[in-house]
Design a protein around this motif. Sequence first.
Motif, PDB file in Angstrom:
ATOM      1  N   GLU A 164      -6.359  20.682  -4.435  1.00  0.00           N
ATOM      2  CA  GLU A 164      -5.500  19.937  -5.362  1.00  0.00           C
ATOM      3  C   GLU A 164      -4.261  19.461  -4.605  1.00  0.00           C
ATOM      4  N   GLY A 165      -3.954  18.176  -4.687  1.00  0.00           N
ATOM      5  CA  GLY A 165      -2.777  17.636  -4.028  1.00  0.00           C
ATOM      6  C   GLY A 165      -2.990  17.265  -2.564  1.00  0.00           C
ATOM      7  N   TYR A 166      -4.253  17.125  -2.165  1.00  0.00           N
ATOM      8  CA  TYR A 166      -4.556  16.808  -0.768  1.00  0.00           C
ATOM      9  C   TYR A 166      -3.971  15.452  -0.373  1.00  0.00           C
ATOM     10  N   VAL A 167      -3.335  15.414   0.786  1.00  0.00           N
ATOM     11  CA  VAL A 167      -2.829  14.171   1.372  1.00  0.00           C
ATOM     12  C   VAL A 167      -3.358  14.117   2.801  1.00  0.00           C
ATOM     13  N   GLY A 168      -4.223  13.153   3.047  1.00  0.00           N
ATOM     14  CA  GLY A 168      -4.819  13.021   4.373  1.00  0.00           C
ATOM     15  C   GLY A 168      -3.946  12.237   5.333  1.00  0.00           C
ATOM     16  N   PRO A 169      -4.367  12.147   6.583  1.00  0.00           N
ATOM     17  CA  PRO A 169      -3.578  11.472   7.613  1.00  0.00           C
ATOM     18  C   PRO A 169      -3.295   9.995   7.322  1.00  0.00           C
ATOM     19  N   ASN A 170      -4.267   9.267   6.775  1.00  0.00           N
ATOM     20  CA  ASN A 170      -4.027   7.852   6.475  1.00  0.00           C
ATOM     21  C   ASN A 170      -2.972   7.686   5.382  1.00  0.00           C
ATOM     22  N   VAL A 171      -3.045   8.507   4.356  1.00  0.00           N
ATOM     23  CA  VAL A 171      -2.057   8.428   3.275  1.00  0.00           C
ATOM     24  C   VAL A 171      -0.684   8.828   3.801  1.00  0.00           C
ATOM     25  N   PHE A 172      -0.631   9.844   4.655  1.00  0.00           N
ATOM     26  CA  PHE A 172       0.637  10.230   5.264  1.00  0.00           C
ATOM     27  C   PHE A 172       1.237   9.044   6.032  1.00  0.00           C
ATOM     28  N   ALA A 173       0.403   8.323   6.764  1.00  0.00           N
ATOM     29  CA  ALA A 173       0.879   7.158   7.518  1.00  0.00           C
ATOM     30  C   ALA A 173       1.413   6.078   6.569  1.00  0.00           C
ATOM     31  N   GLU A 174       0.739   5.872   5.453  1.00  0.00           N
ATOM     32  CA  GLU A 174       1.195   4.871   4.482  1.00  0.00           C
ATOM     33  C   GLU A 174       2.536   5.262   3.868  1.00  0.00           C
ATOM     34  N   VAL A 175       2.696   6.532   3.534  1.00  0.00           N
ATOM     35  CA  VAL A 175       3.972   7.020   2.992  1.00  0.00           C
ATOM     36  C   VAL A 175       5.063   6.870   4.051  1.00  0.00           C
ATOM     37  N   SER A 176       4.759   7.226   5.285  1.00  0.00           N
ATOM     38  CA  SER A 176       5.728   7.099   6.375  1.00  0.00           C
ATOM     39  C   SER A 176       6.159   5.646   6.543  1.00  0.00           C
ATOM     40  N   PHE A 177       5.234   4.731   6.452  1.00  0.00           N
ATOM     41  CA  PHE A 177       5.533   3.305   6.576  1.00  0.00           C
ATOM     42  C   PHE A 177       6.483   2.859   5.460  1.00  0.00           C
ATOM     43  N   ALA A 178       6.178   3.228   4.222  1.00  0.00           N
ATOM     44  CA  ALA A 178       7.034   2.844   3.092  1.00  0.00           C
ATOM     45  C   ALA A 178       8.438   3.413   3.261  1.00  0.00           C
ATOM     46  N   LEU A 179       8.535   4.676   3.632  1.00  0.00           N
ATOM     47  CA  LEU A 179       9.851   5.284   3.812  1.00  0.00           C
ATOM     48  C   LEU A 179      10.585   4.656   4.988  1.00  0.00           C
ATOM     49  N   GLY A 180       9.883   4.331   6.043  1.00  0.00           N
ATOM     50  CA  GLY A 180      10.504   3.653   7.181  1.00  0.00           C
ATOM     51  C   GLY A 180      11.102   2.320   6.763  1.00  0.00           C
ATOM     52  N   LEU A 181      10.370   1.569   5.948  1.00  0.00           N
ATOM     53  CA  LEU A 181      10.911   0.307   5.439  1.00  0.00           C
ATOM     54  C   LEU A 181      12.168   0.560   4.604  1.00  0.00           C
ATOM     55  N   ASN A 182      12.155   1.630   3.823  1.00  0.00           N
ATOM     56  CA  ASN A 182      13.322   1.953   2.997  1.00  0.00           C
ATOM     57  C   ASN A 182      14.568   2.220   3.847  1.00  0.00           C
ATOM     58  N   PHE A 183      14.387   2.737   5.041  1.00  0.00           N
ATOM     59  CA  PHE A 183      15.526   3.039   5.896  1.00  0.00           C
ATOM     60  C   PHE A 183      16.144   1.791   6.520  1.00  0.00           C
ATOM     61  N   VAL A 184      15.382   0.708   6.623  1.00  0.00           N
ATOM     62  CA  VAL A 184      15.871  -0.451   7.376  1.00  0.00           C
ATOM     63  C   VAL A 184      16.082  -1.708   6.541  1.00  0.00           C
ATOM     64  N   ARG A 185      15.891  -1.629   5.257  1.00  0.00           N
ATOM     65  CA  ARG A 185      16.133  -2.813   4.432  1.00  0.00           C
ATOM     66  C   ARG A 185      16.719  -2.423   3.083  1.00  0.00           C
ATOM     67  N   GLU A 186      17.291  -3.386   2.421  1.00  0.00           N
ATOM     68  CA  GLU A 186      17.956  -3.152   1.135  1.00  0.00           C
ATOM     69  C   GLU A 186      16.968  -2.818   0.017  1.00  0.00           C
TER      70      GLU A 186
END
Length: 143
Positions: A74-96
């Motif tokens: 329950e609540g499994y997050v695989g490597p691809n999903v982790f990469a997608e979350v990392s990408f979204a958060l990275g964008l949040n750090f560099v744009r409004e």
Amino acid sequence: MEKVVISGSASLQEELKQWIRYWEKRNAEILARPVPVSEERFEKEYPQVHSDFYRAIADSDILFVANGPKNGIEGYVGPNVFAEVSFALGLNFVRERKIGVVFLNPPADDSPSSEALRLWIGYGWAEILERQAESKRESEANQ
């Protein structure tokens, strides 16, 4: 209208359909969701599918992680999903403009990178769906 990308396992299509309906009932536009790519066409199709998915994340208002049960976890997050979350958060750090990252469930302890995911949730960079609904109700009650 909010633009939503649904992230999760492409092997769980029935569960993903339920989440598409969930977001559409809230008048959200679904920009992308995981789609299975056949083995015989994988090498040819995967790069474009992957690229299109990341473009959709960049254009979204919400990245919804449909991390229900997979392989008995329950609540499994695989490597691809982790990469997608990392990408979204990275964008949040560099744009409004920010992308809200919302998990269906808390990440499982035995998911890859679960420690980082819990840390990010703790910082408020991502949230759990039920907590998001509670926060919205509290905000509306205080207005």
